[in-house]
Design a protein around this motif. Structure first.
Motif, PDB file in Angstrom:
ATOM      1  N   PRO A   1      -0.565   7.853   3.055  1.00  0.00           N
ATOM      2  CA  PRO A   1      -1.716   8.006   2.154  1.00  0.00           C
ATOM      3  C   PRO A   1      -2.024   9.480   1.923  1.00  0.00           C
ATOM      4  N   GLN A   2      -2.786   9.736   0.876  1.00  0.00           N
ATOM      5  CA  GLN A   2      -3.239  11.107   0.639  1.00  0.00           C
ATOM      6  C   GLN A   2      -4.408  11.463   1.553  1.00  0.00           C
ATOM      7  N   TYR A   3      -5.241  10.447   1.897  1.00  0.00           N
ATOM      8  CA  TYR A   3      -6.409  10.662   2.759  1.00  0.00           C
ATOM      9  C   TYR A   3      -6.614   9.457   3.675  1.00  0.00           C
ATOM     10  N   ILE A   4      -7.333   9.690   4.762  1.00  0.00           N
ATOM     11  CA  ILE A   4      -7.905   8.597   5.551  1.00  0.00           C
ATOM     12  C   ILE A   4      -9.401   8.864   5.707  1.00  0.00           C
ATOM     13  N   ILE A   5     -10.152   7.778   5.859  1.00  0.00           N
ATOM     14  CA  ILE A   5     -11.605   7.868   6.000  1.00  0.00           C
ATOM     15  C   ILE A   5     -11.982   7.295   7.356  1.00  0.00           C
ATOM     16  N   LEU A   6     -12.764   8.043   8.114  1.00  0.00           N
ATOM     17  CA  LEU A   6     -13.045   7.685   9.503  1.00  0.00           C
ATOM     18  C   LEU A   6     -14.493   7.266   9.695  1.00  0.00           C
ATOM     19  N   LYS A   7     -14.674   6.049  10.215  1.00  0.00           N
ATOM     20  CA  LYS A   7     -15.992   5.502  10.521  1.00  0.00           C
ATOM     21  C   LYS A   7     -16.002   5.146  12.003  1.00  0.00           C
ATOM     22  N   PRO A   8     -16.696   5.929  12.832  1.00  0.00           N
ATOM     23  CA  PRO A   8     -16.672   5.690  14.273  1.00  0.00           C
ATOM     24  C   PRO A   8     -17.035   4.263  14.676  1.00  0.00           C
TER      25      PRO A   8
ATOM     26  N   ILE B  78      -4.973   8.143  -2.969  1.00  0.00           N
ATOM     27  CA  ILE B  78      -5.490   6.957  -2.276  1.00  0.00           C
ATOM     28  C   ILE B  78      -5.950   7.338  -0.870  1.00  0.00           C
ATOM     29  N   ALA B  79      -7.127   6.809  -0.502  1.00  0.00           N
ATOM     30  CA  ALA B  79      -7.678   7.014   0.844  1.00  0.00           C
ATOM     31  C   ALA B  79      -7.725   5.670   1.563  1.00  0.00           C
TER      32      ALA B  79
ATOM     33  N   MET C 158       0.831  -1.205   0.000  1.00  0.00           N
ATOM     34  CA  MET C 158       0.000   0.000   0.000  1.00  0.00           C
ATOM     35  C   MET C 158       0.863   1.252   0.000  1.00  0.00           C
ATOM     36  N   GLY C 159       1.971   1.204   0.721  1.00  0.00           N
ATOM     37  CA  GLY C 159       2.888   2.343   0.732  1.00  0.00           C
ATOM     38  C   GLY C 159       3.451   2.627  -0.650  1.00  0.00           C
ATOM     39  N   ARG C 160       3.830   1.550  -1.375  1.00  0.00           N
ATOM     40  CA  ARG C 160       4.327   1.729  -2.744  1.00  0.00           C
ATOM     41  C   ARG C 160       3.255   2.335  -3.637  1.00  0.00           C
TER      42      ARG C 160
ATOM     43  N   LYS D  25       2.877   6.758   8.860  1.00  0.00           N
ATOM     44  CA  LYS D  25       4.228   7.066   8.394  1.00  0.00           C
ATOM     45  C   LYS D  25       4.701   6.072   7.348  1.00  0.00           C
ATOM     46  N   ALA D  26       4.320   4.793   7.518  1.00  0.00           N
ATOM     47  CA  ALA D  26       4.766   3.753   6.590  1.00  0.00           C
ATOM     48  C   ALA D  26       4.059   3.849   5.243  1.00  0.00           C
ATOM     49  N   ILE D  27       2.770   4.172   5.259  1.00  0.00           N
ATOM     50  CA  ILE D  27       1.990   4.177   4.012  1.00  0.00           C
ATOM     51  C   ILE D  27       1.963   5.544   3.343  1.00  0.00           C
TER      52      ILE D  27
END
Length: 361
Positions: A270-277, A246-247, A235-237, A266-268
């Motif tokens: 990503p451009q975004y993260i998506i949060l689902k409580p 990529i999110a 995923m980091g690559r 830090k390892a991946i």
């Protein structure tokens, strides 16, 4: 209600029926079990806060055969306790008593207790979203299915005034999915319609970059979780090489400590993260992910996870308190035949809260 003593907890199961076969790369959903958690004070039994615990089948870490028994057991254990709790201490209480291995239950307890402190009126977070009908921009979700079904959904969302469309991909033929994206772009360029896609981990690590190269021409805002979670190096690559931002979505599930979350991002990179409580463990957990993401220049947005209007309401009210004007993934309230009646309405691609509409039972 600033102080709660001798709290009483209970729960009940509710089965939500989809209006259509909701297709994802993990299969087709027709019904979804969820659980309503009720919190009240022994001395004020008519004031009830309600939360929702609804793990996603085959995805949530607490999607377990004995989930209902675990929830009932926690309700009994916490009802037996004698304690006082103030609004500012709710998150500490939930962290102390609800195991991190039950993220949807943490979300339910946070919601129910916040609702209770505000008088049991389904007010979880106070904001202009509730008080002044301020709209939250949302994306229009296109579910997987055959080409005609997806085309019908696309046309409907465009007619309804959405300016951000999210299409689930990875279940039908990839060429057909590209044709559907081409159809949208033939009508609207990226200045008119923002396009997101969600692969739910459907691509293999070997084929992913090739498919992302093909998707580039559709001017996509982002793609969610192109490969299955747990492949951190791959995923980091991808995040470093992909022409499409990529999110991370499923990738965040089960990552509990601050150190592990920081290491993952830090390892991946990503451009975004998506949060689902429901999936990541409630609102305090989302706060932590947001702080980390922003410190690293990573964008983010909030998304519901097929909750009923009880859970969707809580997530929407929380989202309204955050400084983020991007379209959010909060358009799932219309999925069910038997959803709980609520003041939540969708108007021209936005979610609003109309205080003139009463909550259902």
């Amino acid at each position: 209600m600033d102080q709660l003593e001798n709290l009483v907890f209970s729960c009940e199961k509710y089965v939500l029926d989809f209006k259509f076969d909701a297709g994802t790369s993990r299969g087709v959903l027709r019904r979804k079990e969820t659980f309503f958690l009720k919190a009240s004070s022994k001395y004020h039994p008519n004031i009830v806060g309600i939360g929702e615990a609804g793990p996603l089948p085959k995805l949530s870490i607490d999607d377990l055969p004995d989930f209902e028994g675990q929830l009932v057991s926690l309700c009994k254990q916490l009802t037996q306790l004698n304690f006082s709790i103030y609004k500012d201490e709710i998150f500490d209480f939930v962290k102390q008593y609800i195991p991190e291995s039950f993220p949807s239950i943490r979300f339910a307890f946070e919601t129910a207790l916040l609702d209770l402190t505000n008088g049991g009126k389904r007010l979880v977070f106070d904001s202009s979203f509730v008080k002044e009908r301020r709209a939250i921009p949302i994306n229009g979700l296109i579910w997987m299915g055959d080409r005609n079904f997806m085309l019908e959904q696309i046309d409907k969302k465009l007619r309804e005034g959405y300016d951000c469309i999210k299409m689930k991909i990875g279940a039908i033929d990839f060429d057909q999915e590209c044709d559907l994206l081409e159809y949208i772009r033939s009508k609207y360029d990226k200045g008119k319609i923002t396009l997101r896609v969600d692969a739910n981990g459907a691509f293999s690590a070997e084929e992913a970059l090739g498919k992302l190269d093909r998707l580039e021409k559709f001017d996509l805002h982002s793609i969610e979780q192109p490969i299955k979670q747990g492949q951190v190096e791959a995923m980091g690559r991808l995040c470093g090489e992909s022409p499409v931002p990529i999110a991370l979505d499923e990738e965040l599930i089960g990552i509990h400590t601050l150190e592990d979350r920081q290491s993952l991002l830090k390892a991946i990179k990503p451009q975004y993260i998506i949060l689902k409580p429901t999936l990541v463990g409630g609102f305090r957990s989302c706060d932590e992910w947001i702080r980390l993401a922003e410190s690293m220049g990573i964008g983010w947005w909030m998304t519901s996870a097929l909750e009923s209007n009880i859970g969707l309401n809580a997530i929407s009210q929380y989202t309204a308190t955050l400084p983020n004007d991007m379209p959010q993934g909060l358009g799932t309230g219309q999925l069910y035949l038997n959803n709980i009646d609520s003041p939540l309405l969708i108007e021209s691609g936005t979610l609003v809260y109309d205080q003139n509409i009463a909550w259902g039972v």
